[in-house]
Design an enzyme around this catalytic site. Structure first.
Site, mmCIF file in Angstrom:
data_model
loop_
_atom_site.group_PDB
_atom_site.id
_atom_site.type_symbol
_atom_site.label_atom_id
_atom_site.label_comp_id
_atom_site.label_asym_id
_atom_site.label_seq_id
_atom_site.Cartn_x
_atom_site.Cartn_y
_atom_site.Cartn_z
ATOM 1 N N LYS A 1 -10.723 -1.118 10.608
ATOM 2 C CA LYS A 1 -10.922 -2.233 9.674
ATOM 3 C C LYS A 1 -11.347 -3.510 10.414
ATOM 4 C CE LYS A 1 -7.419 -0.613 6.375
ATOM 5 N NZ LYS A 1 -8.169 -0.073 5.250
ATOM 6 N N CYS B 1 -4.800 2.495 -3.591
ATOM 7 C CA CYS B 1 -3.567 3.032 -2.978
ATOM 8 C C CYS B 1 -2.397 2.074 -3.159
ATOM 9 C CB CYS B 1 -3.766 3.339 -1.495
ATOM 10 S SG CYS B 1 -4.989 4.580 -1.186
ATOM 11 N N ASP C 1 2.883 -4.806 7.694
ATOM 12 C CA ASP C 1 1.613 -4.104 7.561
ATOM 13 C C ASP C 1 0.522 -5.168 7.658
ATOM 14 O OD1 ASP C 1 -0.765 -3.085 6.619
ATOM 15 O OD2 ASP C 1 0.109 -2.006 4.923
ATOM 16 N N GLN D 1 -4.708 -5.778 6.724
ATOM 17 C CA GLN D 1 -5.695 -6.688 6.131
ATOM 18 C C GLN D 1 -5.625 -8.092 6.719
ATOM 19 O OE1 GLN D 1 -8.007 -5.496 4.326
ATOM 20 N NE2 GLN D 1 -7.142 -3.528 3.689
ATOM 21 N N HIS E 1 0.882 -1.174 0.000
ATOM 22 C CA HIS E 1 0.000 0.000 0.000
ATOM 23 C C HIS E 1 0.922 1.228 0.000
ATOM 24 C CE1 HIS E 1 -2.849 2.901 1.779
ATOM 25 N NE2 HIS E 1 -3.823 2.057 1.499
#
Lengths: 411, 89
Positions: A225, A371, A199, A202, A122
């Site tokens: 999220k 993104c 990261d 997700q 991202h």
């Protein structure tokens, strides 16, 4: 097994109609909806407990501080960190990555050093490194991905050199939903003394994540999220690393003492203990309380059940979407290698057109580069339409989504 | 004096795909704005009165009854605003 119909009763927004149709919310990779338990926790905090934390000895401040500390503990337990000292609250994944990038640039990274970033990242895991490369003089280099958008381990091994200091990678791609083998990547990196920043925006909301098992050094994720309030998120950092690091921002809360020395005409500063050393200023206390409620909600369901439900939804969606002759799904075929993110392109129609058609039918999906423009370019993808699922989505909603997809295809 | 902003709440340059612009019409003046556009632009195709493919002076665009418009191949936002002025004001 998770019952999405029962879960849906907790989400007031899902009762809405959009453009005359029942709302189908398939933009969960961008943000999730909030259950009434989270909304109630936020309301309860402001109605009964609101005060600043760690700064007063009155009852409200004490209650508020306990709730805020408990939020850190809850996050620590959720990802199996050692304790709240390893959990820094931030506004989201982006801020967490920036915190590490800036803090490392102040004291760890120098000219000639190399930071490896995968091509699937991202923009939030690319841009800070590029900005600081210019300012500090270290080099940002990119590790290649395979055709499904997952990390190529050979490229990683080839890219690591004696100058490599950090590896920055996604656990799950926000574009293809591909799950990376973080544990293996971390093993490779650690063999060469390279620190790993993950990261997990997700992954933490969608599958069980255990930082000890993954053995990563830093891991970032966003609260919004995973049913929590917007503006919340956490950075996990290995305790010994956080202790060595200097703070990213200065201000209240992150210091123990600031003393003015008459002789030197300077202030001497001693920093606070972890995690407060990295949380300057009044934090989002209520956000932390909301995040606690969100995590408890997810824990009641069980993260294994969340994962299982999303696999079922992804399999159902992929099977039906494949009936559309003009639609091509991107990312891994094998649902054990992907999360509930389904990006696709429709022949002859832009991703934005697909999203606007869907919107006319009350179906919310995302379109564009998500993104992650370098990733799209690497895979030679046009901007994609993206449906992404969560605990409250049903196979019935996917049936409706695919009906509309077929309608659009036949226009 | 009327301006495009009276009817348009947002203009976004979409990523990729031949310089698309997405225009979002103001909700409170949606019906009036759509009526004006349909009166001034040539309707090439209409799908169930939900989506309209339109042409205005050689510029093709797609209007959604939800109040969003996709313009393709318009050279810059100034040019787009000029077209919007002509079809809305």
């Amino acid at each position: 097994m998770l019952d999405p119909y029962k879960i849906r009763e907790d989400f007031p927004i899902l009762k809405r109609e959009i453009n005359g149709h029942p709302l189908i919310y398939f933009d969960n990779a961008a943000t999730t909806q909030k259950p009434k338990q989270v909304i109630a926790a936020i309301r309860e905090f402001y109605e009964n407990c609101n005060a600043n934390v760690h700064r007063a000895i009155h009852t409200l401040s004490q209650e508020s501080s306990e709730l805020y500390e408990e939020a850190h503990e809850e996050v620590a337990r959720f990802i199996n960190a050692e304790g709240m000292e390893e959990i820094i609250f931030v506004r989201g994944t982006t801020e967490a990555i920036n915190l590490i990038a800036y803090a490392m640039s102040f004291q760890g990274l120098a000219k000639g050093d190399r930071v490896l970033v995968t091509l699937m990242e991202h923009h939030s895991n690319i841009v800070p490194w590029e900005i600081l490369s210019e300012a500090v003089g270290f080099e940002t280099e990119y590790v290649d991905v395979d055709k499904d958008g997952a990390l190529q381990f050979q490229s990683l091994e080839d890219a690591i050199s004696a100058q490599t200091k950090m590896l920055c990678m996604s656990h799950v791609s926000n574009v293809t939903g591909a799950i990376n083998d973080v544990k293996r990547a971390t093993e490779i990196a650690h063999e060469h003394g390279v620190m790993v920043l993950v990261d997990a925006a997700q992954s933490v909301p969608h599958l069980p994540v255990d930082v000890k098992d993954l053995d990563v050094d830093f891991l970032a994720f966003s609260g919004h999220k995973m049913l929590g309030p917007t503006g919340t998120g956490a950075l996990y950092g290995r305790r010994e690393l956080l202790e060595r690091m200097k703070p990213f921002q200065g201000g209240g809360s992150m210091i123990k003492n600031v003393r003015f020395n008459e002789t030197s005409r300077r202030c001497s500063i001693s920093f606070n203990d972890l995690p407060w050393k990295f949380e300057a200023g009044t934090p989002d206390i209520c956000g932390g309380v909301g995040l606690t409620a969100a995590i408890r909600y997810l824990k009641d369901i069980g993260m294994e059940n969340v994962r299982e439900h999303e696999i079922r939804l992804a399999e159902h969606a992929m099977r039906l979407i494949k009936e559309c002759t003009k639609v091509k799904i991107q990312g891994p075929e094998d649902t054990s290698r992907r999360c509930g993110i389904i990006p696709f392109n429709m022949e002859g129609l832009s991703s934005h057109d697909v999203a606007l058609f869907m919107d006319s039918y009350g179906i919310m999906i995302r379109s564009g580069f998500h993104c992650a423009q370098p990733f799209h370019e690497r895979l030679q993808l046009e901007p994609t339409a993206r449906a992404s699922f969560y605990i409250y989505n049903t196979c019935e909603e996917i049936d409706r989504f695919c009906e509309v997809l077929k309608e659009i295809e036949n226009l | 004096m009327s301006s495009v902003e009276e009817y348009v709440t947002r203009i976004e340059e979409a990523c990729g795909e031949d310089k698309q612009f997405i225009v979002v019409l103001r909700y409170d003046l949606l019906k009036e704005a759509i009526a004006r556009i349909l009166e001034r632009a040539k309707v090439e195709k209409s799908i169930s009165q939900v989506v309209f493919d339109l042409d205005y002076g050689g510029v093709s665009f797609r209007l959604y009854s939800t109040g969003k418009i996709i313009f393709r191949n318009v050279k810059g936002e100034q040019k787009l605003k000029k077209i919007l002025g002509e079809i809305l004001l």
